[in-house]
Design an enzyme around this catalytic site. Structure first.
Site: not given
Ligand SMILES: *Cc1c(COP(=O)(O)O)cnc(C)c1O
Length: 384
Positions: A34, A131, A160, A238, A282, A329, A331
């Protein structure tokens, strides 16, 4: 290709799987793919690992469909919640349903009867997560119903754990410290994995009393239980994070030899000498005390290098460790190379080669799972 990329060591992942398998045999192994294979890149990981997995686990049906469209033929269990409207996809793509309620089971049976296709189904029992799933004290009705679902192939039953990575020898006090990052509840509400296992065992007894002998695949163990609770292995385990080479908690004894498979790399894109008193980035949160070489790395929080790590990480350039400085930042981020001669184009390691996922998790104030799954799609994955 982009100079910022994630290198994924597929051979290491296979080795991790083999070592887990050796530890749990004769139990089978469901490999959890997942969340883009925990950020590793499911498009590279799935085709490589599927032939070695007994089962594949995903969270949502869309992830399962994606795998089928890639040509993956291994059985796939959709472990998370499913809406009735999503059931047709299970038939079309030959997926395994986690029947987490009486209503869902009933809807699946009706659809199976009308399409004349048998749907593989695992009963989802909630023994303490609160859940999805049917609680152990209401499981009898689910089991009863499942036995009359002649169009479904009731193949498995599972639960679980909420706290499997916490060793039972721990006191309640140390447990609440361990989970302090999200501790909103008093420690006496912590459900121990052993209690969940007892509840699961009760449900299995109900099943055995009601049904003809029928070999259900019983499975409960996530990574923590795979490591710490051999009695939880049943017919299949699992492991998620463990398959990716990361232990689910720091204090667990290293009984299964696994290693991380990720190396996150970039290259210096700019190199300048910054004068003392000139704030970097920044908010000008950091400034040099003396002339320093500040280098820019073309990677930021939009790539999953969390902004909240600002001023904490270290990276490796030319074999040496340097501190990240100034606000991270979107990027780009900056690194203080001191007086060293770090040049444009020099390789920068953000993760791997001595920087553990645990360190990034600490800098970001989260766990390794969140760090790995947040490395964004903008970062190309290179599979070796
Ligand atoms: C994600 C998940 C796992 C794997 O958990 P890890 O802690 O990564 O081992 C196992 N079972 C279910 C139902 C899950 O959702």
């Amino acid at each position: 290709m982009r100079p910022t990329y994630l290198q994924v060591d597929l051979a290491q992942l296979k080795q991790n799987l083999e070592n887990i398998r050796a530890h749990v045999a004769p139990a089978k192994v469901l490999v959890v793919l997942k969340a883009n294979a925990y950020g590793h890149g499911v498009d590279g990981v799935a085709p490589f690992i599927a032939p070695f997995a007994d089962y594949i686990g995903v969270a949502i049906v869309e992830e399962a469909i994606h795998l089928r469209k890639m040509g993956i033929a291994t059985p796939i269990l959709v472990m998370g919640g499913t809406l009735p409207g999503q059931l047709p996809d299970f038939f079309e793509y030959d997926l395994t349903l986690a029947a987490s309620s009486l209503d869902l089971l009933t809807a699946a049976e009706q659809l199976a009867a009308s399409t004349r296709k048998r749907l593989k189904t695992h009963l989802k029992i909630d023994t303490g997560m609160e859940r999805i799933g049917v609680r152990e004290y209401e499981a009898e009705a689910l089991i009863e119903k499942s036995l009359s679902c002649s169009h479904l192939e009731i193949e498995g039953i599972f639960t679980h754990f909420a706290n499997s990575e916490i060793m039972e020898s721990k006191t309640m006090e140390s447990i609440s410290l361990l989970i302090a990052d999200g501790a909103h509840s008093p420690s006496d509400s912590i459900v121990k994995a052993s209690l969940q296992l007892e509840r699961f065992q009760e449900v299995l007894s109900i099943y055995e009393r009601r049904s003809e002998p029928h070999p259900l695949i019983r499975h409960t163990a996530n990574s923590g239980a795979t490591l710490l609770m051999p009695e939880s292995h049943y017919d299949m385990v699992r492991p998620g994070v463990l398959f990716y080479g990361v232990y689910p908690a720091r204090d667990i004894e290293r009984t299964i030899d696994v290693k991380p498979a990720l190396t996150w790399k970039s290259q210096v894109v700019y190199s300048k000498i910054t004068l003392p008193g000139r704030g970097v980035s920044y908010g000008s949160l950091w400034q040099a005390e003396a002339e320093s070489r500040i280098v820019t790395v073309p990677c930021g929080y939009a790539d999953g290098y969390f902004r909240r790590m600002t001023n904490q990480p270290r990276v490796i350039i030319n074999g040496k460790s340097y501190p990240q400085v100034g606000r991270i930042c979107m990027d780009q981020f900056m690194v203080n190379a001191g007086l060293d001669d770090v040049k444009v184009g020099d390789e920068v390691t953000l993760l791997g080669n001595g920087i553990a996922p645990e360190e990034l998790a600490d800098w970001a104030g989260t766990n390794e799972y969140e760090v790995m799954t947040n490395i964004s799609a903008r970062v190309p994955r290179v599979f070796v």
